[in-house]
Design a protein around this motif. Structure first.
Motif, short mmCIF file in Angstrom:
data_model
loop_
_atom_site.label_atom_id
_atom_site.label_comp_id
_atom_site.label_asym_id
_atom_site.label_seq_id
_atom_site.Cartn_x
_atom_site.Cartn_y
_atom_site.Cartn_z
N GLU A 1 0.82 -1.22 0.00
CA GLU A 1 0.00 0.00 0.00
C GLU A 1 0.85 1.27 0.00
OE1 GLU A 1 -2.39 -0.19 3.46
OE2 GLU A 1 -3.80 -1.67 2.66
N ARG A 2 2.11 1.16 0.43
CA ARG A 2 2.92 2.34 0.70
C ARG A 2 3.58 2.87 -0.57
NH1 ARG A 2 4.77 2.19 6.68
NH2 ARG A 2 6.24 3.78 5.99
N SER A 3 3.64 4.21 -0.64
CA SER A 3 4.33 4.87 -1.75
C SER A 3 5.75 5.23 -1.39
CB SER A 3 3.57 6.13 -2.17
OG SER A 3 2.27 5.81 -2.66
N ASP A 4 6.15 5.03 -0.14
CA ASP A 4 7.51 5.39 0.28
C ASP A 4 8.46 4.20 0.25
OD1 ASP A 4 6.37 4.06 2.43
OD2 ASP A 4 7.34 5.32 3.94
N LEU A 5 8.06 3.08 -0.37
CA LEU A 5 8.96 1.94 -0.50
C LEU A 5 10.18 2.36 -1.30
CD1 LEU A 5 6.55 -1.04 -1.33
CD2 LEU A 5 7.31 -0.21 0.90
N VAL A 6 11.36 1.99 -0.82
CA VAL A 6 12.61 2.30 -1.52
C VAL A 6 13.11 1.01 -2.16
CG1 VAL A 6 14.99 3.08 -1.28
CG2 VAL A 6 13.18 4.17 0.06
N LEU A 7 13.14 1.00 -3.49
CA LEU A 7 13.59 -0.18 -4.22
C LEU A 7 13.98 0.25 -5.63
CD1 LEU A 7 10.48 -2.34 -5.19
CD2 LEU A 7 10.33 -0.05 -4.26
N HIS A 8 14.63 -0.65 -6.37
CA HIS A 8 15.17 -0.26 -7.67
C HIS A 8 14.06 0.09 -8.65
CE1 HIS A 8 18.23 -0.03 -10.79
NE2 HIS A 8 17.41 -0.71 -11.58
N SER A 9 13.01 -0.72 -8.70
CA SER A 9 11.94 -0.49 -9.66
C SER A 9 10.71 -1.29 -9.25
CB SER A 9 12.37 -0.92 -11.07
OG SER A 9 12.59 -2.33 -11.11
N GLU A 10 9.59 -1.00 -9.89
CA GLU A 10 8.36 -1.76 -9.61
C GLU A 10 8.50 -3.19 -10.11
OE1 GLU A 10 4.49 -1.73 -7.83
OE2 GLU A 10 6.07 -0.18 -7.92
N LEU A 11 9.30 -3.40 -11.14
CA LEU A 11 9.54 -4.75 -11.64
C LEU A 11 10.26 -5.60 -10.60
CD1 LEU A 11 9.35 -6.80 -13.95
CD2 LEU A 11 11.53 -5.90 -14.82
N GLU A 12 11.20 -4.99 -9.88
CA GLU A 12 11.88 -5.71 -8.80
C GLU A 12 10.88 -6.16 -7.74
OE1 GLU A 12 15.53 -4.99 -5.58
OE2 GLU A 12 14.26 -3.31 -6.19
N LEU A 13 9.92 -5.28 -7.43
CA LEU A 13 8.91 -5.62 -6.45
C LEU A 13 8.02 -6.75 -6.96
CD1 LEU A 13 7.54 -5.02 -3.75
CD2 LEU A 13 6.17 -3.27 -4.91
N TYR A 14 7.61 -6.68 -8.23
CA TYR A 14 6.76 -7.74 -8.77
C TYR A 14 7.49 -9.09 -8.72
CZ TYR A 14 4.19 -10.83 -11.78
OH TYR A 14 3.50 -11.91 -12.25
N THR A 15 8.77 -9.11 -9.08
CA THR A 15 9.54 -10.36 -9.07
C THR A 15 9.59 -10.95 -7.67
OG1 THR A 15 10.88 -9.55 -10.92
CG2 THR A 15 11.77 -11.39 -9.64
N ALA A 16 9.78 -10.11 -6.66
CA ALA A 16 9.82 -10.60 -5.28
C ALA A 16 8.45 -11.10 -4.84
CB ALA A 16 10.30 -9.48 -4.35
N VAL A 17 7.39 -10.40 -5.22
CA VAL A 17 6.04 -10.83 -4.88
C VAL A 17 5.71 -12.16 -5.56
CG1 VAL A 17 3.60 -10.28 -5.23
CG2 VAL A 17 5.15 -8.55 -4.32
#
Length: 482
Positions: free
Chosen positions: A222-238
């Motif tokens: 839900e958070r917009s303050d997540l610090v990560l390389h890209s949204e694709l990195e987040l999708y891969t982890a999810v």
């Protein structure tokens, strides 16, 4: 609560050495606070360390013991036996005061993890101090809570809040967050959540990512303050989390719908549709979001905003570290002079704006003075200027676009500055400063940082490590059609 077994005590308790030592302790403390009326010959004689050593010997040798604690655990057939002193335990714990009121032998049943620390716990009751490791924090907090030793409970909670950055082989922040939720420690819960958000890339590649609960995962997404390389990195982890945990379909669909697909480039979205087994399994649940993402990238932002509400989280970038979203800036000797730099970012996340760049100028001043502190001429002495101390100034960071363009119509820019620090041998985000869309700076930037000291916790090898992120935000110029 502990199960009790034991015998009735004799009518008169033998306080023994414990009472004598406590009396000595109170006497020493009273003497230290005594008013000597300015007598220059007065001195404090302090043997409190010797007293603490004697108290430890009381526990170790059982001298003058008037109560016995038998600690049983499923991990051992033999109980651990502690010869203790009722007065000392009762002073620290109201639970022990109640347990020992009518019996001198008490049997306590503890899980293996708390039973292993029970000796440390009892030693704290005698000496007021204890040393713990990361993996011991939760069981020690459980003991302090169970026996209502509030000082120890607060101390362990503070230890956990200040050791989130400590490195451990399996990770510990996720486990501490889940524990904070169970016990209702809101402060520890928020500290863990913020640490995870600001250092998410480090967590995604660690062993503790697999232990993230559904509730915690949804909170993070839900958070917009997540610090990560890209949204694709987040999708891969999810995707990896879903593959390992195999939650029920409604849960998986909630998780997948929290991904911000418009922040992923069309070429990457095509690849995900072709190769992602998780996306193929739940395609129907996110098909509308994928279609909307492709429309977002195909149309001009102004045209897209006529038909869709872009003022929602789906179209708001997180704190992406990829070069198209910002730049690192390492300022050496930041207490010395004003510094400046410039960098470029993509105008917006839409592929329609992929070829458009915005140049940003950044000014850093280590000792900028607010108007209220600037030198002024004094009325009392002609020409005299009020003295100004260096420490009256504060760091200032100003971020401005180097140009204006018609392309900026319907776009505003949120600026976020991450401050990196070295903690426990790792470089992590200590603070994130976000600028209001209408401002070029934030008033509280490093307001409490002492950059004059080389030992400042905000410096790494006498350098200030910043990462500046520009987050383009589109706005609906025309009312969205229903």
């Amino acid at each position: 609560m502990a199960r009790l077994t034991g015998t009735r005590p004799v009518a008169t308790r033998r306080w023994g050495c414990a009472a004598a030592f406590l009396l000595l302790l109170f006497t020493v403390q009273a003497a230290q606070k005594a008013d000597f009326s300015g007598d220059s010959t007065a001195a404090t004689i302090n043997h409190s360390l010797t007293l603490l050593q004697r108290l430890q010997e009381l526990l170790q040798n059982g001298n003058g013991s008037d109560s016995v604690l038998r600690v049983r655990s499923a991990a051992s057939d033999e109980p651990k036996v502690f010869h203790t002193h009722q007065l000392l335990l009762s002073l620290q714990s109201e639970v022990f005061e109640s347990l020992l009121r009518n019996q001198s032998v008490v049997t306590l049943h503890e899980p293996p993890e708390t039973a292993a620390l029970f000796e440390k716990f009892i030693r704290y009751l005698y000496c007021g101090g204890v040393s713990i490791l990361l993996h011991q924090a939760i069981p020690m907090h459980q003991l302090a809570s169970k026996y209502r030793v509030w000082g120890l409970q607060r101390g362990v909670a503070e230890y956990m809040r200040t050791h989130l950055a400590s490195e451990s082989s399996q990770g510990h922040v996720v486990g501490w967050y889940h524990y904070a939720v169970r016990v209702g420690d809101a402060a520890l819960q928020e500290s863990c959540l913020q640490f995870l958000a600001w250092n998410l890339s480090a967590v995604l590649g660690s062993a503790e990512w697999g232990s993230v609960s559904v509730e915690l995962l949804l909170l993070l997404l839900e958070r917009s303050d997540l610090v990560l390389h890209s949204e694709l990195e987040l999708y891969t982890a999810v995707e990896g989390w879903l593959s390992r945990r195999q939650p029920e379909a409604p849960v998986a669909e909630r998780v997948l719908r929290a991904i911000r697909y418009p922040m992923i480039a069309p070429s990457q979205l095509f690849r995900l549709q072709a190769q992602s087994a998780v996306l193929a399994r739940h395609r129907g649940a996110v098909q509308d979001l994928l279609f909307q993402a492709f429309q977002f990238h195909a149309a001009s932002p102004l045209h897209f905003a006529k038909y869709f509400d872009v003022n929602c989280s789906m179209f708001l970038p997180r704190n992406y570290l990829a070069p198209s979203w910002g730049s690192q800036w390492v300022i050496t000797n930041p207490a010395r002079d004003d510094r400046s730099t410039s960098f470029q970012t993509q105008l917006g996340p839409s592929s329609h704006d992929a070829g458009k760049r915005v140049t940003w100028n950044v000014l850093f001043s280590p000792r900028w003075l607010p108007v209220s502190l600037r030198p002024v001429y004094s009325d009392s002495v002609a020409g005299a200027i009020q003295p100004v101390r260096i420490e009256d100034g504060r760091p200032r960071l100003v971020i401005t676009p180097a140009m204006s363009s018609p392309d900026f119509a319907g776009v505003s820019f949120q600026k976020t500055v991450l401050v990196g620090v070295r903690q426990q041998g790792r470089v992590l985000v200590k603070h994130a400063y976000s600028f209001h869309q209408s401002s070029d700076e934030t008033a509280d930037f490093l307001a409490h940082a002492d950059l004059q000291k080389r030992t400042s916790e905000y410096l790494i090898d006498n350098s200030l490590h910043l990462h500046i992120i520009i987050k383009p935000v589109y706005h609906s110029l025309i009312k969205v059609k229903k």
